[in-house]
Design a protein around this motif. Structure first.
Motif, PDB file in Angstrom:
ATOM      1  N   HIS A 213      38.621  34.420  51.757  1.00 15.06           N
ATOM      2  CA  HIS A 213      37.407  34.990  51.169  1.00 15.06           C
ATOM      3  C   HIS A 213      36.655  35.754  52.253  1.00 15.06           C
ATOM      4  O   HIS A 213      35.761  35.216  52.913  1.00 15.06           O
ATOM      5  N   ILE A 214      37.023  37.014  52.402  1.00 17.26           N
ATOM      6  CA  ILE A 214      36.423  37.868  53.421  1.00 17.26           C
ATOM      7  C   ILE A 214      35.720  39.029  52.729  1.00 17.26           C
ATOM      8  O   ILE A 214      36.290  39.691  51.866  1.00 17.26           O
ATOM      9  N   GLY A 215      34.475  39.262  53.106  1.00 13.00           N
ATOM     10  CA  GLY A 215      33.753  40.399  52.545  1.00 13.00           C
ATOM     11  C   GLY A 215      33.025  40.045  51.264  1.00 13.00           C
ATOM     12  O   GLY A 215      32.660  38.900  51.018  1.00 13.00           O
ATOM     13  N   ARG A 216      32.822  41.068  50.422  1.00  8.91           N
ATOM     14  CA  ARG A 216      32.062  40.910  49.192  1.00  8.91           C
ATOM     15  C   ARG A 216      32.881  40.175  48.124  1.00  8.91           C
ATOM     16  O   ARG A 216      34.111  40.297  48.081  1.00  8.91           O
ATOM     17  N   PRO A 217      32.219  39.408  47.243  1.00  6.21           N
ATOM     18  CA  PRO A 217      32.943  38.660  46.201  1.00  6.21           C
ATOM     19  C   PRO A 217      33.792  39.535  45.301  1.00  6.21           C
ATOM     20  O   PRO A 217      34.898  39.146  44.908  1.00  6.21           O
TER      21      PRO A 217
ATOM     22  N   ASP B 211      28.458  32.007  50.670  1.00  9.43           N
ATOM     23  CA  ASP B 211      28.871  30.732  50.093  1.00  9.43           C
ATOM     24  C   ASP B 211      29.859  30.990  48.951  1.00  9.43           C
ATOM     25  O   ASP B 211      29.456  31.058  47.783  1.00  9.43           O
ATOM     26  N   PRO B 212      31.153  31.140  49.258  1.00  6.56           N
ATOM     27  CA  PRO B 212      32.146  31.419  48.212  1.00  6.56           C
ATOM     28  C   PRO B 212      32.194  30.364  47.112  1.00  6.56           C
ATOM     29  O   PRO B 212      32.566  30.668  45.976  1.00  6.56           O
TER      30      PRO B 212
ATOM     31  N   GLN C 266      39.123  29.590  52.089  1.00  2.00           N
ATOM     32  CA  GLN C 266      40.394  29.949  51.452  1.00  2.00           C
ATOM     33  C   GLN C 266      40.511  29.277  50.086  1.00  2.00           C
ATOM     34  O   GLN C 266      40.051  28.153  49.889  1.00  2.00           O
ATOM     35  N   SER C 267      41.134  30.000  49.157  1.00  2.00           N
ATOM     36  CA  SER C 267      41.526  29.411  47.878  1.00  2.00           C
ATOM     37  C   SER C 267      43.037  29.224  47.904  1.00  2.00           C
ATOM     38  O   SER C 267      43.778  30.149  48.258  1.00  2.00           O
ATOM     39  N   VAL C 268      43.487  28.023  47.531  1.00  2.00           N
ATOM     40  CA  VAL C 268      44.921  27.727  47.623  1.00  2.00           C
ATOM     41  C   VAL C 268      45.538  27.377  46.269  1.00  2.00           C
ATOM     42  O   VAL C 268      46.761  27.256  46.160  1.00  2.00           O
ATOM     43  N   ALA C 269      44.699  27.208  45.242  1.00  7.79           N
ATOM     44  CA  ALA C 269      45.240  26.840  43.930  1.00  7.79           C
ATOM     45  C   ALA C 269      44.187  27.082  42.862  1.00  7.79           C
ATOM     46  O   ALA C 269      42.990  27.205  43.149  1.00  7.79           O
TER      47      ALA C 269
END
Length: 219
Positions: free
Chosen positions: A138-142, A85-86, A118-121
């Motif tokens: 957001h792929i993998g570990r934080p 959960d990013p 995805q983060s876009v801003a």
């Protein structure tokens, strides 16, 4: 469980002397020569080993993404415990990035060919928004994708700073519109750069430095 069982037995006894002399730790540990004190000491040693292992684990995560050093162990564990959960990172962004309230995130959407979050801003506490030059998946570990987010923050700020500086230099630019169209820190920084370059140009005037400075001051 051993600790809970021991405390339950002690509580049921309702007498400290009787509890500490009659409760046999052998019933808990299957070790006939262990006392209550030895049993509790063993639990305490186990807890210390667990705590040390946890500290070493969190230290590795902080070395991977140094801004984790700004967070407490509890906050960091919350992040690491919600890898899928990013958005869980949003609550802790203000602790890691000064002036950043949240990231503008989009969930996976097959219709948009978006397979991951995805983060876009990035958005400040004042509501100012700076879009990233390219989306961050957001792929993998934080601790890994946060490094990518940080790099994209720098890149996006650099892009907007250059654009604001060019607007500032352009002829016919209305100052009020320029201020409203750009984030505050970008406006201040690009304005300082432009002012400094104009001062250097005036000071380099070989004909009449004083007149060049007076003219710049009026401007």
């Amino acid at each position: 469980l051993n600790f809970i069982s021991t405390m339950h037995r002690l509580h049921c006894s309702e007498n400290a002397l009787a509890a500490c002399t009659s409760v046999n730790a052998a019933e808990i540990y299957n070790a006939p020569d262990e006392s209550i004190l030895n049993g509790l000491t063993s639990m305490d040693n186990d807890l210390e080993r667990i705590q040390k292992s946890l500290d070493n684990y969190l230290e590795l995560k902080r070395q991977t993404f140094p801004r984790f050093y700004f967070l407490s162990n509890d906050d960091l564990l919350q992040i690491l415990g919600q890898v899928k959960d990013p958005e869980a990172i949003q609550l802790h962004l203000k602790g890691m990035f000064e002036g950043i309230k949240r990231l503008e995130m989009h969930p996976p959407d097959p219709l948009c060919a978006r397979r991951h979050w995805q983060s876009v801003a990035m958005i400040s506490s004042d509501g100012e928004r700076i879009p990233f030059d390219k989306p961050v998946n957001h792929i993998g570990r934080p601790e890994h994708w946060l490094n990518t987010v940080e790099a994209e923050m720098y890149a996006a700020t650099k892009t907007h700073l250059a654009a604001a500086y060019e607007q500032c230099r352009a002829k016919g630019t209305k100052k009020e519109k320029w201020v409203k169209d750009n984030p505050g820190q970008v406006t201040i920084t690009s304005g300082c750069i432009h002012w400094t370059s104009q001062c250097e140009r005036a000071l380099a005037d070989t004909e009449d430095v004083n007149e060049a400075l007076k003219k710049l001051r009026r401007k």
